[in-house]
Design a protein around this motif. Structure first.
Motif, PDB file in Angstrom:
ATOM      1  N   ILE A 105       1.009  -1.138   0.013  1.00  0.00           N
ATOM      2  CA  ILE A 105      -0.055  -0.126  -0.056  1.00  0.00           C
ATOM      3  C   ILE A 105       0.881   1.154   0.094  1.00  0.00           C
ATOM      4  O   ILE A 105       0.799   2.057  -0.858  1.00  0.00           O
ATOM      5  N   VAL A 113       5.057  -7.316  -6.223  1.00  0.00           N
ATOM      6  CA  VAL A 113       3.797  -7.679  -6.640  1.00  0.00           C
ATOM      7  C   VAL A 113       3.420  -7.412  -8.254  1.00  0.00           C
ATOM      8  O   VAL A 113       3.017  -8.257  -8.896  1.00  0.00           O
TER       9      VAL A 113
ATOM     10  N   ILE B 132     -11.644  -2.539  -1.826  1.00  0.00           N
ATOM     11  CA  ILE B 132     -10.712  -1.685  -2.479  1.00  0.00           C
ATOM     12  C   ILE B 132      -9.204  -1.821  -1.946  1.00  0.00           C
ATOM     13  O   ILE B 132      -8.242  -1.598  -2.911  1.00  0.00           O
ATOM     14  N   MET B 134      -7.862  -4.453  -0.659  1.00  0.00           N
ATOM     15  CA  MET B 134      -7.035  -5.671  -1.098  1.00  0.00           C
ATOM     16  C   MET B 134      -6.952  -5.755  -2.535  1.00  0.00           C
ATOM     17  O   MET B 134      -6.021  -6.442  -3.083  1.00  0.00           O
ATOM     18  N   LEU B 136      -6.297  -3.098  -4.171  1.00  0.00           N
ATOM     19  CA  LEU B 136      -4.725  -2.373  -4.518  1.00  0.00           C
ATOM     20  C   LEU B 136      -3.724  -2.908  -4.094  1.00  0.00           C
ATOM     21  O   LEU B 136      -2.747  -3.125  -4.861  1.00  0.00           O
ATOM     22  N   MET B 137      -3.699  -3.808  -3.011  1.00  0.00           N
ATOM     23  CA  MET B 137      -2.493  -4.573  -2.530  1.00  0.00           C
ATOM     24  C   MET B 137      -2.153  -5.322  -3.791  1.00  0.00           C
ATOM     25  O   MET B 137      -0.848  -5.785  -4.063  1.00  0.00           O
ATOM     26  N   GLY B 138      -3.120  -6.202  -4.177  1.00  0.00           N
ATOM     27  CA  GLY B 138      -2.798  -7.224  -5.298  1.00  0.00           C
ATOM     28  C   GLY B 138      -2.720  -6.788  -6.558  1.00  0.00           C
ATOM     29  O   GLY B 138      -2.088  -7.680  -7.340  1.00  0.00           O
ATOM     30  N   SER B 139      -2.699  -5.790  -6.665  1.00  0.00           N
ATOM     31  CA  SER B 139      -2.763  -5.192  -8.226  1.00  0.00           C
ATOM     32  C   SER B 139      -1.333  -4.876  -8.682  1.00  0.00           C
ATOM     33  O   SER B 139      -1.042  -5.057  -9.809  1.00  0.00           O
ATOM     34  N   GLY B 140      -0.628  -4.611  -7.613  1.00  0.00           N
ATOM     35  CA  GLY B 140       0.991  -3.985  -8.007  1.00  0.00           C
ATOM     36  C   GLY B 140       0.978  -2.796  -8.391  1.00  0.00           C
ATOM     37  O   GLY B 140       2.010  -2.292  -8.833  1.00  0.00           O
ATOM     38  N   PHE B 141      -0.265  -1.910  -8.355  1.00  0.00           N
ATOM     39  CA  PHE B 141      -0.138  -0.588  -8.720  1.00  0.00           C
ATOM     40  C   PHE B 141       0.301   0.544  -7.539  1.00  0.00           C
ATOM     41  O   PHE B 141       0.542  -0.146  -6.352  1.00  0.00           O
ATOM     42  N   GLY B 143       0.520   2.552  -4.523  1.00  0.00           N
ATOM     43  CA  GLY B 143      -0.158   2.514  -3.284  1.00  0.00           C
ATOM     44  C   GLY B 143       0.218   3.661  -2.321  1.00  0.00           C
ATOM     45  O   GLY B 143      -0.369   4.001  -1.279  1.00  0.00           O
ATOM     46  N   CYS B 204      -6.202  -3.795 -13.584  1.00  0.00           N
ATOM     47  CA  CYS B 204      -6.289  -4.752 -12.736  1.00  0.00           C
ATOM     48  C   CYS B 204      -7.826  -5.125 -12.508  1.00  0.00           C
ATOM     49  O   CYS B 204      -8.758  -4.312 -12.033  1.00  0.00           O
ATOM     50  N   GLU B 214     -11.797 -16.099  -5.799  1.00  0.00           N
ATOM     51  CA  GLU B 214     -10.940 -14.813  -5.800  1.00  0.00           C
ATOM     52  C   GLU B 214     -10.060 -14.888  -7.211  1.00  0.00           C
ATOM     53  O   GLU B 214      -9.268 -15.815  -7.202  1.00  0.00           O
ATOM     54  N   ILE B 216      -7.248 -11.748  -8.810  1.00  0.00           N
ATOM     55  CA  ILE B 216      -6.865 -10.593  -8.815  1.00  0.00           C
ATOM     56  C   ILE B 216      -5.737 -10.491  -9.857  1.00  0.00           C
ATOM     57  O   ILE B 216      -4.607 -11.064  -9.741  1.00  0.00           O
ATOM     58  N   ILE B 217      -6.343 -10.116 -11.231  1.00  0.00           N
ATOM     59  CA  ILE B 217      -5.308 -10.135 -12.273  1.00  0.00           C
ATOM     60  C   ILE B 217      -4.931  -8.628 -13.082  1.00  0.00           C
ATOM     61  O   ILE B 217      -5.845  -8.032 -13.327  1.00  0.00           O
ATOM     62  N   THR B 218      -3.840  -8.431 -13.216  1.00  0.00           N
ATOM     63  CA  THR B 218      -3.237  -7.067 -13.776  1.00  0.00           C
ATOM     64  C   THR B 218      -2.707  -7.411 -15.223  1.00  0.00           C
ATOM     65  O   THR B 218      -1.700  -8.106 -15.190  1.00  0.00           O
TER      66      THR B 218
END
Lengths: 242, 242
Positions: A105, A113, B132, B134, B136-141, B143, B204, B214, B216-218
């Protein structure tokens, strides 16, 4: 219990939140996280010492010497990050642990990630405390539209431009503005901010979230000027709205 | 254990997250939340039936008939909200429970929190799952800077303007853009969005977070166009970055 969330672990990059405060883990983390942590042997961590301490807090029987740690922080060379994922590409689950709160975050965890995603590796975030989210929940501000800005610029003119921009986004877009400051500058920021903002703007100051000294208080900016809190070196998140 | 987070409950408005999926509660909520829930007799809820079901899931021994529920949703008249806080002002702890995830983030709970804050009442958010955060955490974008926009406008010209604005904030401010869509419109949105965005923008797609399905794919927006997922009526959160 859903297949996916069974303690039976998947070959994935698990994003493992840690506490924000001195609170006991069962106050802020689901039991599931502890089950997952016990199954992982390879951890990408922001700081090895704090990660070790966290793992011992999860389960004092974890044999730290059997674990491998890969340090990922501002000193890490970008070209060294991809190699950290070798165990995962080799079929072993891995964990990411940051200094506080939710990994990726507001820390370098996001870089690894991103690499995992670009390679089509599975990423699984776990539930944990976030000062951004908990501050927003407690503020009473608009949660349908909000922005986290990280640290505000230090340069005065850039900072004043940022104050203006935040005010505009609050008024035009009904967007809650959330940000942090280097803890020893907290007190100066509050004064600056409350003087710069018009009276119809509200400030929520959220300190020591989940900790013994937790206080989440929303007031008009001019009210704050009349009763300034001492936030020196206290972990604090700031939220602005109207 | 910190004084504050003891099951010994405070006179406060507790913001109590619920699950996002069919996952067992110990997968997504700390034990502490269950201890707190057991101590509360007055709940402000978005939907009484789902709140009852959640409380039974927390502890099947809770006697629902001894509890009072105050419904707060889009049908509630604003003037009826302040009275809901009477038990709290009278010295009894209260809880806020929304339909899914964290109360006051994207639901009417924020209105009652705002009133509690304006009266100087104590508000305590509890830890729980947030799609929102989780996502973001998983996206790799990024933070360090991100915005949640809620639902995108339905009107085509307004929506296209929003697409442009999101692209600009990604490129100029390095700000991750996060939003949701009415589930039956998810598939249409992905096509529209991926056609509207330039190839250097990544999307993502985070579906059924914490659930059995679940994912979570970017991917790059143009890659998504070549392998469209079926998101019809699946709870999904969308994140955009570069």
């Amino acid at each position: 219990m859903t297949a996916h969330r069974q303690p039976m672990i998947e070959v994935a990059l698990y994003l493992i939140p840690v506490g924000l405060s001195d609170a006991e883990l069962d106050m802020v983390l689901p039991q599931h996280n502890i089950h997952i942590v016990r199954e992982i042997k390879h951890f990408i961590v922001e700081n090895v010492r704090t990660a070790r301490r966290f793992l011992k807090k999860c389960d004092r029987n974890i044999d730290i010497d059997l674990l491998t740690f890969y340090e990922l922080n501002r000193h890490t060379k970008p070209e060294d990050i991809p190699a950290m994922l070798k165990p995962l590409t080799g079929g072993e689950p891995m964990g990411v642990i940051s200094e506080a709160g939710c990994p990726a975050i507001a820390d370098p965890g996001a870089d690894v990630v991103a690499i995992a995603q670009s390679r089509g590796l599975k990423v699984i975030p776990l539930v944990g405390p976030s000062s951004i989210l908990m501050g927003l929940m407690g503020s009473g501000f608009n949660g349908q539209s909000f922005a986290f800005l990280g640290y505000l610029p230090i340069d005065t003119s850039q900072r004043n431009r940022k104050f203006k921009e935040m005010e505009q986004r609050i008024m035009r877009e009904n967007q809650t503005q959330i940000f942090i400051e280097t803890p020893y500058r907290n007190n100066a920021l509050v004064v600056e901010l409350c003087k710069a903002m018009p009276p119809h703007i509200k400030l929520c100051i959220a300190t020591d979230i989940t900790g013994a000294g937790e206080r989440i208080i929303t007031r008009g900016v001019k009210q704050w000027l009349n009763q300034l809190p001492d936030l020196n070196k206290v972990p604090t998140i700031f939220l602005l709205y109207k």
